[in-house]
Design a protein around this motif. Structure first.
Motif, PDB file in Angstrom:
ATOM      1  N   GLY A   1      11.819   1.511   2.006  1.00 24.81           N
ATOM      2  CA  GLY A   1      12.027   2.451   2.540  1.00 24.81           C
ATOM      3  C   GLY A   1      12.761   3.423   1.780  1.00 24.81           C
ATOM      4  O   GLY A   1      12.782   5.119   2.258  1.00 24.81           O
ATOM      5  N   ILE A   2      14.005   3.042   1.094  1.00 24.64           N
ATOM      6  CA  ILE A   2      15.321   4.581   0.641  1.00 24.64           C
ATOM      7  C   ILE A   2      14.722   3.515  -1.285  1.00 24.64           C
ATOM      8  O   ILE A   2      15.330   3.559  -1.353  1.00 24.64           O
ATOM      9  CB  ILE A   2      16.085   3.745   1.097  1.00 24.64           C
ATOM     10  CG1 ILE A   2      16.350   3.820   2.848  1.00 24.64           C
ATOM     11  CG2 ILE A   2      18.009   5.588   0.807  1.00 24.64           C
ATOM     12  CD1 ILE A   2      17.679   3.889   2.646  1.00 24.64           C
ATOM     13  N   ARG A   3      14.827   5.435  -1.589  1.00 23.60           N
ATOM     14  CA  ARG A   3      15.201   4.945  -2.917  1.00 23.60           C
ATOM     15  C   ARG A   3      15.876   6.709  -3.094  1.00 23.60           C
ATOM     16  O   ARG A   3      15.567   7.770  -2.897  1.00 23.60           O
ATOM     17  CB  ARG A   3      13.173   5.791  -3.686  1.00 23.60           C
ATOM     18  CG  ARG A   3      13.653   4.952  -5.074  1.00 23.60           C
ATOM     19  CD  ARG A   3      12.476   5.734  -6.026  1.00 23.60           C
ATOM     20  NE  ARG A   3      12.218   5.533  -7.435  1.00 23.60           N
ATOM     21  CZ  ARG A   3      11.827   6.667  -7.828  1.00 23.60           C
ATOM     22  NH1 ARG A   3      10.911   6.874  -7.707  1.00 23.60           N
ATOM     23  NH2 ARG A   3      11.662   6.787  -9.290  1.00 23.60           N
ATOM     24  N   ALA A   4      17.088   5.630  -4.193  1.00 24.28           N
ATOM     25  CA  ALA A   4      18.068   7.031  -4.054  1.00 24.28           C
ATOM     26  C   ALA A   4      18.153   7.217  -5.309  1.00 24.28           C
ATOM     27  O   ALA A   4      18.385   6.034  -6.326  1.00 24.28           O
ATOM     28  CB  ALA A   4      19.157   6.571  -3.359  1.00 24.28           C
ATOM     29  N   LEU A   5      19.153   8.072  -5.998  1.00 23.45           N
ATOM     30  CA  LEU A   5      19.904   8.361  -7.300  1.00 23.45           C
ATOM     31  C   LEU A   5      20.864   7.910  -7.074  1.00 23.45           C
ATOM     32  O   LEU A   5      21.938   9.263  -6.094  1.00 23.45           O
ATOM     33  CB  LEU A   5      19.431   9.392  -7.949  1.00 23.45           C
ATOM     34  CG  LEU A   5      18.096  10.068  -8.326  1.00 23.45           C
ATOM     35  CD1 LEU A   5      17.534  11.075  -8.966  1.00 23.45           C
ATOM     36  CD2 LEU A   5      17.180   8.956  -9.257  1.00 23.45           C
ATOM     37  N   ILE A   6      21.822   7.221  -7.516  1.00 24.05           N
ATOM     38  CA  ILE A   6      23.426   7.289  -7.638  1.00 24.05           C
ATOM     39  C   ILE A   6      24.375   7.068  -8.632  1.00 24.05           C
ATOM     40  O   ILE A   6      24.049   6.968  -9.444  1.00 24.05           O
ATOM     41  CB  ILE A   6      23.899   6.225  -6.583  1.00 24.05           C
ATOM     42  CG1 ILE A   6      23.103   5.978  -4.981  1.00 24.05           C
ATOM     43  CG2 ILE A   6      25.388   5.703  -6.374  1.00 24.05           C
ATOM     44  CD1 ILE A   6      22.256   4.760  -5.415  1.00 24.05           C
ATOM     45  N   GLY A   7      24.954   8.613  -8.791  1.00 25.80           N
ATOM     46  CA  GLY A   7      25.968   8.760  -9.425  1.00 25.80           C
ATOM     47  C   GLY A   7      27.290   8.436 -10.043  1.00 25.80           C
ATOM     48  O   GLY A   7      28.060   8.599  -8.907  1.00 25.80           O
ATOM     49  N   ILE A   8      27.798   7.435 -10.605  1.00 22.01           N
ATOM     50  CA  ILE A   8      28.933   6.785 -10.377  1.00 22.01           C
ATOM     51  C   ILE A   8      29.385   7.510 -12.329  1.00 22.01           C
ATOM     52  O   ILE A   8      28.797   7.829 -13.785  1.00 22.01           O
ATOM     53  CB  ILE A   8      28.755   5.461 -11.173  1.00 22.01           C
ATOM     54  CG1 ILE A   8      28.036   4.306 -10.184  1.00 22.01           C
ATOM     55  CG2 ILE A   8      29.909   4.979 -11.264  1.00 22.01           C
ATOM     56  CD1 ILE A   8      28.538   4.749  -8.620  1.00 22.01           C
TER      57      ILE A   8
END
Length: 174
Positions: A93-100
């Motif tokens: 249910g969660i599609r996220a973009l995580i920038g490192i």
């Protein structure tokens, strides 16, 4: 013959419907893929700003093999952005973009799509909550779960942990 005829008619109808579905898929799959790519590019720009985002096809260690990571992007500043799908209250249910950032800190977190409970799980998409992830280097520093949205909060936390773990693995290989 009377017992076989309904079965044959049903089989014929099913074959025709399957053929039509296959044809519809062949006609629309490229348009759907293009729309999905545009959606991701818009999300990248919205979350991380105007820049050039390159999808990493083959990395030294295939970080897309890490469970839940569907793609990895890099911007001109060397930030790696992980496209992660995680379970919240809803499966996937969660599609996220995580920038490192290159130093291993979380640059930013943005939600591409969210199919969590409206009014509860969707609270994790609040910019004030998402900004609490900025600058952390481990999930022990992650913000507390939102009351009433515990599953969704933990799902986002797992998504960030997945991105941090994949980033660390990538840095070890280099």
């Amino acid at each position: 013959m009377q017992k076989i005829l309904p079965s044959l008619v049903l089989m014929l109808v099913c074959a025709v419907v399957c053929g039509l579905l296959a044809a519809a898929n062949a006609v629309t799959k490229d348009k759907i893929a293009q729309a999905e790519a545009e959606k991701v590019q818009k999300s990248l720009t919205a979350v991380f700003g105007e820049d050039t985002y390159t999808e990493l096809e083959n990395t030294t260690e295939d970080i897309t093999a890490v469970e839940d990571i569907t793609a990895v992007y890099e911007n001109s500043k060397g930030m790696l952005i992980f496209d992660v799908t995680a379970d919240g209250y809803a499966k996937g249910g969660i599609r996220a973009l995580i920038g490192i950032n290159p130093d291993g800190t979380v640059a930013s977190v943005g939600i591409v799509s969210l199919s969590e409970t409206p009014g509860l799980g969707t609270k994790i998409n609040d910019p004030a909550y998402l900004s609490k992830y900025t600058g952390i280097v481990g999930v022990k520093e992650a913000p507390d779960a939102i009351s009433g949205a515990t599953y969704s909060s933990k799902g986002l936390k797992r998504a960030v942990d997945t991105a941090l773990t994949a980033f660390a693995q990538q840095k070890e290989v280099q």
